[in-house]
Write a protein that holds these residues in place. Structure first.
Motif, PDB file in Angstrom:
ATOM      1  N   PRO A   5       9.534  51.162  80.110  1.00  0.00           N
ATOM      2  CA  PRO A   5       8.994  51.215  81.467  1.00  0.00           C
ATOM      3  C   PRO A   5       9.444  49.997  82.274  1.00  0.00           C
ATOM      4  O   PRO A   5       9.984  49.023  81.733  1.00  0.00           O
ATOM      5  CB  PRO A   5       7.479  51.182  81.249  1.00  0.00           C
ATOM      6  N   SER A   6       9.219  50.042  83.580  1.00  0.00           N
ATOM      7  CA  SER A   6       9.533  48.915  84.446  1.00  0.00           C
ATOM      8  C   SER A   6       8.252  48.420  85.098  1.00  0.00           C
ATOM      9  O   SER A   6       7.264  49.164  85.210  1.00  0.00           O
ATOM     10  CB  SER A   6      10.549  49.312  85.519  1.00  0.00           C
ATOM     11  N   LEU A   7       8.254  47.169  85.522  1.00  0.00           N
ATOM     12  CA  LEU A   7       7.112  46.586  86.222  1.00  0.00           C
ATOM     13  C   LEU A   7       7.605  46.021  87.546  1.00  0.00           C
ATOM     14  O   LEU A   7       8.148  44.920  87.595  1.00  0.00           O
ATOM     15  CB  LEU A   7       6.455  45.485  85.388  1.00  0.00           C
ATOM     16  N   ALA A  11       3.062  45.522  91.713  1.00  0.00           N
ATOM     17  CA  ALA A  11       2.709  46.723  90.957  1.00  0.00           C
ATOM     18  C   ALA A  11       1.227  47.054  91.094  1.00  0.00           C
ATOM     19  O   ALA A  11       0.389  46.184  91.361  1.00  0.00           O
ATOM     20  CB  ALA A  11       3.060  46.538  89.487  1.00  0.00           C
ATOM     21  N   GLU A  75       1.525  58.711  89.891  1.00  0.00           N
ATOM     22  CA  GLU A  75       2.782  58.007  90.168  1.00  0.00           C
ATOM     23  C   GLU A  75       2.577  56.695  90.908  1.00  0.00           C
ATOM     24  O   GLU A  75       3.495  55.870  90.984  1.00  0.00           O
ATOM     25  CB  GLU A  75       3.722  58.920  90.962  1.00  0.00           C
ATOM     26  N   ASP A  78       1.549  51.777  88.042  1.00  0.00           N
ATOM     27  CA  ASP A  78       2.733  51.321  87.315  1.00  0.00           C
ATOM     28  C   ASP A  78       2.428  50.814  85.913  1.00  0.00           C
ATOM     29  O   ASP A  78       3.305  50.763  85.048  1.00  0.00           O
ATOM     30  CB  ASP A  78       3.409  50.184  88.095  1.00  0.00           C
ATOM     31  N   LEU A  79       1.198  50.404  85.684  1.00  0.00           N
ATOM     32  CA  LEU A  79       0.836  49.720  84.443  1.00  0.00           C
ATOM     33  C   LEU A  79      -0.635  49.989  84.158  1.00  0.00           C
ATOM     34  O   LEU A  79      -1.460  49.959  85.080  1.00  0.00           O
ATOM     35  CB  LEU A  79       1.072  48.212  84.597  1.00  0.00           C
ATOM     36  N   GLN A 102       3.838  59.595  81.294  1.00  0.00           N
ATOM     37  CA  GLN A 102       4.880  59.001  82.122  1.00  0.00           C
ATOM     38  C   GLN A 102       5.404  57.716  81.488  1.00  0.00           C
ATOM     39  O   GLN A 102       4.731  57.077  80.672  1.00  0.00           O
ATOM     40  CB  GLN A 102       4.334  58.705  83.523  1.00  0.00           C
ATOM     41  N   ASN A 103       6.594  57.339  81.914  1.00  0.00           N
ATOM     42  CA  ASN A 103       7.231  56.134  81.381  1.00  0.00           C
ATOM     43  C   ASN A 103       6.688  54.912  82.119  1.00  0.00           C
ATOM     44  O   ASN A 103       7.308  54.374  83.023  1.00  0.00           O
ATOM     45  CB  ASN A 103       8.752  56.236  81.544  1.00  0.00           C
ATOM     46  N   LYS A 104       5.467  54.493  81.716  1.00  0.00           N
ATOM     47  CA  LYS A 104       4.848  53.318  82.336  1.00  0.00           C
ATOM     48  C   LYS A 104       4.221  52.464  81.236  1.00  0.00           C
ATOM     49  O   LYS A 104       3.877  52.960  80.164  1.00  0.00           O
ATOM     50  CB  LYS A 104       3.818  53.711  83.383  1.00  0.00           C
ATOM     51  N   TRP A 105       4.085  51.188  81.527  1.00  0.00           N
ATOM     52  CA  TRP A 105       3.563  50.266  80.518  1.00  0.00           C
ATOM     53  C   TRP A 105       2.079  50.488  80.249  1.00  0.00           C
ATOM     54  O   TRP A 105       1.291  50.754  81.156  1.00  0.00           O
ATOM     55  CB  TRP A 105       3.747  48.818  80.964  1.00  0.00           C
TER      56      TRP A 105
END
Length: 338
Positions: A5-7, A11, A75, A78-79, A102-105
Motif C-alpha cells: 500500500p501507499s501512504l 492521508a 476509498e 488510506d490507512l 483494498q490495497n491499504k495499510w
C-alpha cells in the motif's frame, strides 16, 4: 507477488476496533491521539467501535467485521489504525470480506497481529506490525517509534533502514506521563543465541505468538499457499513476540509451529522483548532459545525492538528484510520487493 500500500501526504486514517475498543473512562486517550494526528496533517475517521468496550471486545463479531469491511472498502480512507489490541479478534476472521480488501495499510500489534497475518497470507497485501493509535498521543514520538511514517511511505522497490533503539521502557508509569508517552530508561541490547554476530534475511512474517498460533490449521494460516503464491518460495524470516506466556507455554507454541510446518523453509527467527517469559521449574526463555536454535538449525536474535515492551520498530509482513545484530546493537533493512 506482494502488494505494498501507499501512504500519501495528508492521508485519512480510519480508526476501528476489530478487537478491543476504549472504555468511556479512557476516552481522553483517543481524543489526545486524534488531536496529535490531526496536528500532523492527518484526517481522522472514527468508527463507533473505537469508543466501546464490553465483555472483552468492542462489539459483537458481526458489528466489528462490518465496520472493518466498510473502512477497507472506503476509498477515502488510506490507512487503518486500531486504538490498541485486545483479546478476541479471531472471532471476526470468518466475517471479513477478503475478496474485496483494498490495497491499504493496516498498522497495529498485539491481538491485531492476527488480522495483519491473516490479511497478508490470504491476499498478498503487505501489513504493518507497529505502534497502535493510543501511543501516538504524546507530544512527540521517540526516534524508533517515529519510523512508522517513513516505513509506510516507502514505495515498491525502495528500502527503509531502522536501527535498534538506544533505550527501552521497563515499566509503565501512568502517574507520571511522559511527553513521548514511553519512559525509555533501560539500555537496549539485542542478543543472539550464538553470542556472535548474526545476519538474517528473508520475507518477514510474524506477530504476537499468544494469538497468531491459533491460526495454525485454519484457512487463515496457510503458510505453504502463501509461500507458493506470493513470495516465490523465498525463505521466511519470522518475528515473534510474547505478551503473556510462561516459558512452558511459549515452548509448546513454538513446537506447535514447528510441527505445523511454519518453520519449513525458514531463514531465522527474531524474538521481541517480553515482560512475560516467567520460568517454569528453572526453565528460562534463554534455555528455550538454545533448544530451538539447535532443533531447527536456525540463528535466533532476541530481545529485539518489537512487541509489548516499547519502543518498537515497524515490521512489514511480506517485505524482504536484511537484519544484523552484533554487540547488542543492530539494524533492520526492509526492501519492498514484489
Amino acid at each position: 507477488m506482494i502488494k505494498y500500500p501507499s501512504l500519501p501526504s495528508g492521508a485519512t486514517i480510519g480508526v476501528t476496533a476489530p478487537s478491543s475498543g476504549v472504555p468511556a473512562e479512557l476516552h481522553e486517550l483517543l481524543r489526545q491521539a486524534r488531536s496529535r494526528m490531526e496536528a500532523k496533517g492527518y484526517a481522522m475517521v472514527f468508527g463507533d467501535t473505537a469508543w466501546r468496550q464490553d465483555k472483552a471486545k468492542s462489539a459483537p463479531a458481526r458489528v466489528r467485521a462490518d465496520e472493518f469491511n466498510k473502512m477497507m472498502g472506503d476509498e477515502q480512507i488510506d490507512l487503518i489504525i486500531p486504538p490498541w489490541g485486545g483479546e478476541l479478534l479471531i472471532e471476526i476472521l470468518e466475517l471479513i470480506d477478503f475478496e474485496q480488501i483494498q490495497n491499504k495499510w493496516i498498522l497495529g500489534y498485539s491481538d491485531i497481529s492476527v488480522l495483519l497475518l491473516a490479511v497478508t497470507l490470504k491476499t498478498g497485501i503487505a501489513t504493518a506490525h507497529g505502534t497502535n493509535l493510543v501511543d501516538f498521543r504524546g507530544e512527540y514520538s521517540d526516534e524508533t517509534t517515529a519510523m512508522w511514517e517513513t516505513a509506510l511511505r516507502t514505495k515498491p522497490g525502495e528500502e527503509v533502514l531502522q536501527h535498534s533503539s538506544p533505550y527501552y521502557q521497563k515499566e509503565w508509569k501512568h502517574d507520571a506521563p511522559s511527553p513521548c508517552v514511553y519512559h525509555l530508561t533501560e539500555p537496549t541490547c539485542w542478543k543472539t543465541v550464538s553470542g556472535q554476530k548474526v545476519r538474517l534475511e528473508g520475507r518477514l512474517l510474524g506477530g504476537c505468538i499468544d494469538v497468531i498460533r491459533h491460526l495454525i490449521g485454519t484457512q487463515f494460516g496457510d503458510i505453504r499457499h502463501y509461500q507458493e503464491s506470493y513470495i516465490h518460495n523465498e525463505p521466511i524470516l519470522w518475528y515473534l513476540e510474547n505478551c503473556e506466556l510462561n516459558t512452558a507455554d511459549l515452548r509448546r507454541s513454538l513446537v506447535h509451529m514447528k510441527l505445523a510446518g511454519w518453520f519449513d523453509h525458514c531463514s531465522g527467527i527474531m524474538i521481541g522483548r517480553s515482560g512475560a517469559n516467567q520460568p517454569i521449574d528453572h526453565y528460562t526463555a534463554e534455555d528455550l532459545y538454545q533448544e530451538l536454535t539447535a532443533e531447527l538449525e536456525l540463528p535466533i536474535i532476541y530481545d529485539m525492538d518489537f512487541g509489548h515492551v516499547p519502543p518498537q520498530v515497524t515490521l512489514i509482513n511480506g517485505a524482504y528484510a536484511e537484519v544484523e545484530a552484533e554487540n547488542g546493537k543492530g539494524t533492520i533493512k526492509q526492501i519492498f520487493k514484489a
